[in-house]
Design an enzyme around this catalytic site. Structure first.
Site, mmCIF file in Angstrom:
data_model
loop_
_atom_site.group_PDB
_atom_site.id
_atom_site.type_symbol
_atom_site.label_atom_id
_atom_site.label_comp_id
_atom_site.label_asym_id
_atom_site.label_seq_id
_atom_site.Cartn_x
_atom_site.Cartn_y
_atom_site.Cartn_z
ATOM 1 N N ASP A 1 0.823 -1.209 0.000
ATOM 2 C CA ASP A 1 0.000 0.000 0.000
ATOM 3 C C ASP A 1 0.861 1.265 0.000
ATOM 4 O O ASP A 1 1.948 1.282 0.577
ATOM 5 C CB ASP A 1 -0.891 -0.020 1.255
ATOM 6 N N HIS B 1 2.934 2.943 -8.955
ATOM 7 C CA HIS B 1 2.787 1.496 -9.154
ATOM 8 C C HIS B 1 4.034 0.907 -9.812
ATOM 9 O O HIS B 1 4.454 -0.198 -9.464
ATOM 10 C CB HIS B 1 1.547 1.200 -10.004
ATOM 11 N N SER C 1 -7.233 -5.675 -5.793
ATOM 12 C CA SER C 1 -8.380 -6.186 -5.046
ATOM 13 C C SER C 1 -9.640 -6.144 -5.910
ATOM 14 O O SER C 1 -9.674 -5.467 -6.952
ATOM 15 C CB SER C 1 -8.599 -5.357 -3.778
ATOM 16 N N GLU D 1 -12.083 -4.551 -5.262
ATOM 17 C CA GLU D 1 -12.569 -3.165 -5.194
ATOM 18 C C GLU D 1 -11.745 -2.219 -6.082
ATOM 19 O O GLU D 1 -12.173 -1.100 -6.377
ATOM 20 C CB GLU D 1 -12.523 -2.648 -3.745
ATOM 21 N N ASN D 2 -10.545 -2.659 -6.489
ATOM 22 C CA ASN D 2 -9.670 -1.762 -7.261
ATOM 23 C C ASN D 2 -10.209 -1.440 -8.658
ATOM 24 O O ASN D 2 -9.730 -0.502 -9.308
ATOM 25 C CB ASN D 2 -8.248 -2.335 -7.380
ATOM 26 N N ARG E 1 -6.015 -1.268 8.545
ATOM 27 C CA ARG E 1 -7.200 -1.949 8.001
ATOM 28 C C ARG E 1 -6.774 -3.263 7.382
ATOM 29 O O ARG E 1 -5.647 -3.376 6.895
ATOM 30 C CB ARG E 1 -7.805 -1.135 6.840
HETATM 31 C C1 FPP Z 1 -2.121 0.068 -3.287
HETATM 32 O O1 FPP Z 1 -1.570 1.368 -3.238
HETATM 33 C C2 FPP Z 1 -1.490 -0.657 -4.360
HETATM 34 C C3 FPP Z 1 -2.153 -1.238 -5.395
HETATM 35 C C4 FPP Z 1 -3.610 -1.159 -5.576
HETATM 36 C C5 FPP Z 1 -1.395 -1.909 -6.466
HETATM 37 C C6 FPP Z 1 -0.260 -2.794 -6.014
HETATM 38 C C7 FPP Z 1 0.497 -3.123 -7.195
HETATM 39 C C8 FPP Z 1 1.836 -3.103 -7.319
HETATM 40 C C9 FPP Z 1 2.784 -2.888 -6.216
HETATM 41 C C10 FPP Z 1 2.353 -3.281 -8.700
HETATM 42 C C11 FPP Z 1 3.048 -4.501 -9.023
HETATM 43 C C12 FPP Z 1 2.530 -5.805 -8.746
HETATM 44 C C13 FPP Z 1 2.912 -6.870 -9.476
HETATM 45 C C14 FPP Z 1 2.395 -8.187 -9.096
HETATM 46 C C15 FPP Z 1 3.822 -6.752 -10.627
HETATM 47 P P1 FPP Z 1 -2.509 2.613 -3.524
HETATM 48 O O2 FPP Z 1 -2.461 2.891 -4.971
HETATM 49 O O3 FPP Z 1 -3.868 2.355 -2.979
HETATM 50 O O4 FPP Z 1 -1.785 3.741 -2.733
HETATM 51 P P2 FPP Z 1 -2.474 4.958 -1.962
HETATM 52 O O5 FPP Z 1 -3.258 4.376 -0.822
HETATM 53 O O6 FPP Z 1 -1.301 5.757 -1.515
HETATM 54 O O7 FPP Z 1 -3.326 5.689 -2.959
#
Ligand code: FPP
Length: 248
Positions: free
Chosen positions: A28, A45, A73, A75-76, A202
Site C-alpha cells: 500500500d 505502481h 483487489s 474493489e480496485n 485496516r
Molecule cells: C495500493 O496502493 C497498491 C495497489 C492497488 C497496487 C499494487 C500493485 C503493485 C505494487 C504493482 C506490481 C505488482 C505486481 C504483481 C507486478 P494505492 O495505490 O492504494 O496507494 P495509496 O493508498 O497511496 O493511494
C-alpha cells in the site's frame, strides 16, 4: 506505536529468529508516494512493482516458504480506467519477465482471486507461469489479483452448498478445515505475519478467513520506499510477539 502483545524483546536481528512460514504483504502507498513527487499514480505502481520484485526474491532467499502479496483487489476496479490499464500493463510485464528470467529463483508462482475478469493474454501468462513453476522447490508466491476475502468466501460457500446438494457430504460435516480447503490457499499454512506499509490500520478484505490468528505489523513507510531492512524489522517485531491463538 504501543505494543501490548510483546514478549520481553529477545530478538534484535533476524539471524536468531524462527522465520514465519507464511508472510502476507498489503503493498500500500503507491499513490501517495507518487503524489508526494508530483507524479501520476501509475509512476507509484511502477516503483512499487520494482520493490515487489526485490522483496519477493529476498523472502525466498531468507527462507520464507509462502509469500502472499495483495496486487489488485476486487474493489480496485473502481479506480480510473487509466490507472487500471497501467496496472494491467505492469502485471503483464512482470509475468513475461517471470517466464523468461525466474528459473534460477525456484519460486513457485500462484495466482489467487477471480481470474474471469482478466484479458485472455494475461490469463494465458498466469497459467503459463503456474505451469512452468509447479515443480520448483522454492518459496510459493501467491499473487492476489482481483482478490477479495469476502468474494473468496462466497465462492467457497457456493461450492460447499453444491457439494452438499450433490450428497458429497452433509451440512453438519462442515468444519474449519473443510472451509480452508475450499479457498484459493488450499493446502497452505495460514499467514503468520501480515505486513501493511503506509500506516493504514485496516485489513482491506485481505485473506479474511486465513488471517484469523495472523500477527499484523503496520509500518509507517510507503510501499515504493520499502526495503529489505523494513522487512527485517517486521520479522523481528513478529518474533518478539507472544502468539496465544486464543489460549493464555
Ligand atoms: C495500493 O496502493 C497498491 C495497489 C492497488 C497496487 C499494487 C500493485 C503493485 C505494487 C504493482 C506490481 C505488482 C505486481 C504483481 C507486478 P494505492 O495505490 O492504494 O496507494 P495509496 O493508498 O497511496 O493511494
Amino acid at each position: 506505536m504501543a505494543f501490548f502483545n510483546r514478549k520481553k524483546p529477545e530478538h534484535t536481528d533476524i539471524s536468531s529468529i524462527e522465520m514465519p512460514a507464511h508472510v502476507g504483504i498489503i503493498m500500500d502507498g503507491n499513490g501517495r508516494w507518487a503524489k508526494k513527487r508530483g507524479l501520476p499514480r501509475s509512476a507509484g505502481h511502477t516503483a512499487g512493482a520494482q520493490v515487489f520484485r526485490k522483496i519477493a526474491r529476498y523472502c525466498n532467499n531468507i527462507g520464507i516458504k509462502y509469500l502472499t502479496v495483495y496486487a489488485f483487489s476486487t474493489e480496485n476496479w473502481r479506480r480510473p480506467e487509466k490507472e487500471i490499464n497501467a496496472l494491467m500493463k505492469l502485471f503483464k510485464e512482470y509475468l513475461e519477465e517471470a517466464l523468461r528470467d525466474f528459473r534460477d529463483d525456484c519460486i513457485v508462482m500462484r495466482f489467487i482471486g477471480d481470474r474471469s475478469a482478466f484479458s485472455p493474454a494475461l490469463l494465458e501468462l498466469m497459467e503459463e507461469n503456474e505451469e512452468i513453476a509447479k515443480d520448483r522447490e522454492g518459496m510459493v508466491l501467491n499473487i492476489a489479483m482481483n482478490y477479495g476475502g469476502r468474494a473468496e468466501l462466497i465462492t467457497a460457500i457456493q461450492k460447499i452448498a453444491d457439494d452438499v446438494r450433490n450428497d458429497k457430504f452433509s451440512a453438519d460435516q462442515i468444519d474449519e478445515q473443510m472451509i480452508s480447503d475450499y479457498l484459493y490457499t488450499k493446502g497452505q499454512p495460514d499467514p503468520d505475519l501480515i505486513i501493511r506499509p503506509s500506516g493504514e490500520h485496516r485489513t482491506s478484505n485481505f485473506l479474511l478467513w486465513q488471517s484469523a490468528y495472523s500477527e499484523y505489523v503496520i509500518m509507517d513507510v510507503l510501499w515504493p520506499d520499502f526495503t529489505e531492512e523494513h522487512l527485517n524489522q517486521a520479522l523481528i517485531e513478529y518474533a518478539n510477539r507472544n502468539r496465544r491463538f486464543g489460549g493464555v
